[in-house]
Design an enzyme around this catalytic site. Structure first.
Site, mmCIF file in Angstrom:
data_model
loop_
_atom_site.group_PDB
_atom_site.id
_atom_site.type_symbol
_atom_site.label_atom_id
_atom_site.label_comp_id
_atom_site.label_asym_id
_atom_site.label_seq_id
_atom_site.Cartn_x
_atom_site.Cartn_y
_atom_site.Cartn_z
ATOM 1 C CB SER A 4 -0.924 -0.001 1.615
ATOM 2 O OG SER A 4 -1.579 0.947 1.288
ATOM 3 C CG HIS A 28 -4.147 -1.443 -1.230
ATOM 4 N ND1 HIS A 28 -5.305 -2.425 -1.709
ATOM 5 C CD2 HIS A 28 -4.271 -0.790 -0.547
ATOM 6 C CE1 HIS A 28 -6.204 -1.885 -0.916
ATOM 7 N NE2 HIS A 28 -5.294 -1.049 -0.302
ATOM 8 C CG ASP A 30 -5.410 2.390 1.011
ATOM 9 O OD1 ASP A 30 -5.840 1.814 0.563
ATOM 10 O OD2 ASP A 30 -3.664 2.156 1.055
ATOM 11 C CG MET A 32 -8.270 7.004 1.574
ATOM 12 S SD MET A 32 -7.911 7.497 2.930
ATOM 13 C CE MET A 32 -6.587 6.314 2.795
ATOM 14 C CG HIS A 61 -9.115 0.629 -0.695
ATOM 15 N ND1 HIS A 61 -8.555 -0.520 1.151
ATOM 16 C CD2 HIS A 61 -10.297 -0.242 0.118
ATOM 17 C CE1 HIS A 61 -9.296 0.079 1.891
ATOM 18 N NE2 HIS A 61 -10.537 -0.033 0.811
ATOM 19 C CG MET A 63 -11.802 3.671 1.599
ATOM 20 S SD MET A 63 -9.789 3.514 2.810
ATOM 21 C CE MET A 63 -8.592 3.679 1.310
ATOM 22 C CG MET A 132 -11.047 -2.280 5.087
ATOM 23 S SD MET A 132 -10.469 -1.499 4.412
ATOM 24 C CE MET A 132 -9.580 -1.343 5.557
ATOM 25 C CG ASP A 170 -5.937 -2.611 3.454
ATOM 26 O OD1 ASP A 170 -5.440 -2.746 3.592
ATOM 27 O OD2 ASP A 170 -7.147 -1.812 2.801
HETATM 28 C C1 DX5 Z 1 -6.186 1.606 4.884
HETATM 29 C C2 DX5 Z 1 -5.886 1.643 3.851
HETATM 30 C C3 DX5 Z 1 -5.232 0.386 3.982
HETATM 31 C C4 DX5 Z 1 -3.621 1.000 4.432
HETATM 32 C C5 DX5 Z 1 -3.134 0.083 4.869
HETATM 33 O O1 DX5 Z 1 -7.597 2.979 5.195
HETATM 34 O O2 DX5 Z 1 -6.645 1.131 3.434
HETATM 35 O O3 DX5 Z 1 -4.350 0.461 2.666
HETATM 36 O O4 DX5 Z 1 -2.515 1.996 3.426
HETATM 37 O O5 DX5 Z 1 -1.591 0.331 5.741
HETATM 38 P P1 DX5 Z 1 -0.962 -0.495 7.158
HETATM 39 O O6 DX5 Z 1 0.021 -1.475 6.453
HETATM 40 O O7 DX5 Z 1 0.495 0.474 7.286
HETATM 41 O O8 DX5 Z 1 -1.856 -0.993 7.977
HETATM 42 ZN ZN ZN Z 2 -6.762 -0.041 1.381
#
Ligand code: DX5
Ligand code: ZN
Length: 222
Positions: A4, A28, A30, A32, A61, A63, A132, A170
Site C-alpha cells: 500500500s 494497492h 488507497d 480517499m 481501493h 474510499m 478490512m 487490508d
Molecule cells: C487503510 C488502507 C490500507 C492501509 C494499510 O484505509 O486501506 O490500505 O494503507 O496500511 P498498513 O499496512 O500500514 O496498515
Molecule cells: Zn486499502
C-alpha cells in the site's frame, strides 16, 4: 503481496514504487476523498503519472462517497481493478459491469463493522473481496483479530462455489499478523507500513512472504 503506497513517501511516489517493482504482484492504491474517510490522498492524475514507472497490477481501493464518478478517469490512468465499500455501492452488478466495460476488475470491501453476509448475494460477480482489518482511512493501525472469522466465512463461500475470487486482507499486516490471515484463507496481503516504513523494502516483502508460506505449510501439514 500488495504494497500500500499510503505508507510510502508520497513526495517521491515513483521511486518509492520502483523500490519494490519486480518483487510484488500488485500495488494497492488507497484513493480517499476526505469525505467518506477523514483522510485525502490522491486520484487518477497521480496514478497516471506513476503508472509507466512500474509493471505490476494496479489495485485501487476507493474510499470515496461517489465511487462510480471516478471509474472512467481511473481506467484511463491505468487502473486494473477497483474495490468499493459496500455502503457506497447500492448496486454491485451495475458497478461491476461499468468497471468491466472500462477494462477493470471489480471488488467489494467490508469495513470491520460490516458483516460478511452483506456480500453473500454478490460474491459470484466479484473479482476480489477485501476484508478490512483496520478502520479505513489511515495506515499504521493495529490489526483487528476479530475480523479473521469474516475471512474464514468468505473463504468457505468462495471454495464452496468454486470461484476464483481473490480474498484480500487490508490493514495492520506484518510478519506476525499475515500468517493469521493466511491460515484464515486470505490470498492477497496488503501491507503499507510493514514494507514502506522499512529501509530494505525487498527484504520486508521477503519476510512477509516467508511468514505466509510457513503458516500455509503448517496448515497443510496439520
Ligand atoms: C487503510 C488502507 C490500507 C492501509 C494499510 O484505509 O486501506 O490500505 O494503507 O496500511 P498498513 O499496512 O500500514 O496498515
Ligand atoms: Zn486499502
Amino acid at each position: 503481496m500488495a504494497p500500500s503506497v499510503l505508507a510510502a513517501d508520497l513526495g517521491q511516489l515513483r521511486s518509492e514504487m520502483e523500490s519494490v517493482n519486480g518483487h510484488v504482484e500488485m500495488f494497492h492504491l488507497d484513493v480517499m476523498d476526505g469525505l467518506y474517510v477523514p483522510n485525502l490522498t490522491f486520484g487518477a492524475p497521480v496514478i497516471e503519472k506513476v503508472r509507466p514507472a512500474v509493471d505490476a497490477f494496479f489495485d485501487c481501493h476507493l474510499m470515496v462517497r461517489e465511487p462510480l464518478r471516478l471509474f472512467e478517469a481511473l481506467a484511463k490512468a491505468g487502473a486494473d481493478h477497483v474495490t468499493l465499500h459496500t455502503d457506497v455501492c447500492p448496486d454491485p452488478p451495475e458497478a461491476g459491469s461499468l468497471a468491466r466495460r472500462l477494462g477493470m476488475g471489480f471488488g467489494l470491501a467490508l469495513s470491520p463493522a460490516v458483516a460478511a453476509s452483506v456480500i453473500r448475494p454478490h460474491i459470484s460477480g466479484l473479482d476480489m473481496v477485501v476484508v478490512m482489518s483496520v478502520e479505513p482511512g489511515f495506515g499504521g493501525q493495529a490489526f483487528m483479530p476479530e475480523t479473521l472469522s469474516k475471512v474464514e466465512t468468505i473463504r468457505a463461500w468462495i471454495d464452496e462455489e468454486g470461484l476464483e475470487t481473490a480474498l484480500q486482507i487490508d490493514g495492520g499486516i506484518t510478519p506476525e499478523t499475515a500468517p493469521l490471515a493466511a491460515a484464515a484463507g486470505a490470498d492477497v496481503f496488503v501491507a503499507g507500513t510493514a514494507i514502506f516504513a522499512r529501509p530494505d523494502r525487498v527484504e520486508a516483502v521477503g519476510r512477509l512472504r516467508r511468514a505466509i508460506s510457513a503458516a500455509l505449510s503448517s496448515v497443510d501439514g496439520s
